[in-house]
Design an enzyme around this catalytic site. Structure first.
Site, PDB file in Angstrom:
ATOM      1  N   VAL A  65       0.666  -1.360  -0.048  1.00  0.00           N
ATOM      2  CA  VAL A  65       0.017   0.007  -0.091  1.00  0.00           C
ATOM      3  C   VAL A  65       0.942   1.164   0.058  1.00  0.00           C
ATOM      4  O   VAL A  65       0.356   2.132  -0.722  1.00  0.00           O
ATOM      5  CB  VAL A  65      -0.972   0.227   1.210  1.00  0.00           C
ATOM      6  CG1 VAL A  65      -1.744   1.290   1.143  1.00  0.00           C
ATOM      7  CG2 VAL A  65      -1.917  -1.060   1.131  1.00  0.00           C
ATOM      8  N   CYS A  66       1.944   1.217   0.697  1.00  0.00           N
ATOM      9  CA  CYS A  66       2.848   2.500   0.899  1.00  0.00           C
ATOM     10  C   CYS A  66       3.342   3.194  -0.495  1.00  0.00           C
ATOM     11  O   CYS A  66       3.270   4.227  -0.387  1.00  0.00           O
ATOM     12  CB  CYS A  66       4.075   2.059   1.751  1.00  0.00           C
ATOM     13  SG  CYS A  66       3.678   1.579   3.198  1.00  0.00           S
TER      14      CYS A  66
END
Length: 213
Positions: A65-66
């Site tokens: 997700v980062c």
């Protein structure tokens, strides 16, 4: 997770940052994608330049997700800079990991903001996003005004990514309000929309205030 809970470093007596209060000064190493080298983030120097400071904490480099969050932030970076902000992403990775990740992950090709390295977790603890069990930082977003006052705080768990559009909107509102301290911005406020000037006549009459010609 415990706020500032550590027994053997210089910050153990410090309270965590609180909205509405001035933060303590801090420094941390960083990778600068624009220059392709390393630098230091110094909150005191940023404040002396009368800049806003936007800190975007995330769990770790080389995750999933980062990079989508940092790519979204990169797309809004120019607008945040125009509003007078220094944008810094922060994780508990080292500056070397930041360099390797930014140069290898295609989603990060447009990242130009500083990537802060907080491997000892001191800055993460101060902003109360440190997860003691994992040693990682939660998804925390913080806006600090040019006077060093924390005016906005948002923390998400690991599995929910953020939206940089809302970060821009919140910064726009705070930039407006620091120049117009007697006013308040209602929900979903955007530049040019009506604000509120709280007073006794408005109590129970907010609808009328918002819809007055």
């Amino acid at each position: 997770m415990e706020c500032c809970d550590h027994d053997h470093d210089e910050y153990e007596f410090m309270e965590c940052a609180k909205v509405g209060q001035k933060i303590r000064n801090f420094t941390m190493e960083a990778y600068d994608p624009t220059e392709g080298g390393f630098t230091v983030v110094d909150s005191e120097k940023i404040q002396k330049k009368k800049k806003w400071l936007v800190l975007v904490f995330y769990p770790a480099d080389f995750t999933f997700v980062c990079p989508t969050e940092l790519a979204d932030l990169a797309a809004k970076h120019a607008k945040l800079k125009k509003l007078g902000a220094e944008v810094v992403s922060v994780s508990t990775d080292t500056k070397f990991a930041h360099l390797a990740w930014q140069t290898s992950e295609r989603l990060l090709k447009d990242v130009k903001f500083l990537m802060g390295a907080d491997p000892n977790g001191n800055v993460s603890r101060f902003f109360d996003v440190w997860d003691q069990e994992s040693g990682l930082a939660l998804r925390g977003t913080f806006i600090i005004n040019p006077d060093g006052v924390l005016v906005s705080s948002e923390v998400n768990f690991y599995n929910v990514g953020r939206n940089a559009d809302e970060l821009v909107r919140k910064l726009e509102a705070n930039v407006y309000l620091i120049k117009n301290p007697n006013e308040a911005c209602p929900a979903k406020w955007t530049p040019g929309a009506k604000t509120l000037t709280p007073n006794e006549k408005m109590v129970g009459k907010v609808y009328e205030a918002l819809n007055a010609e």
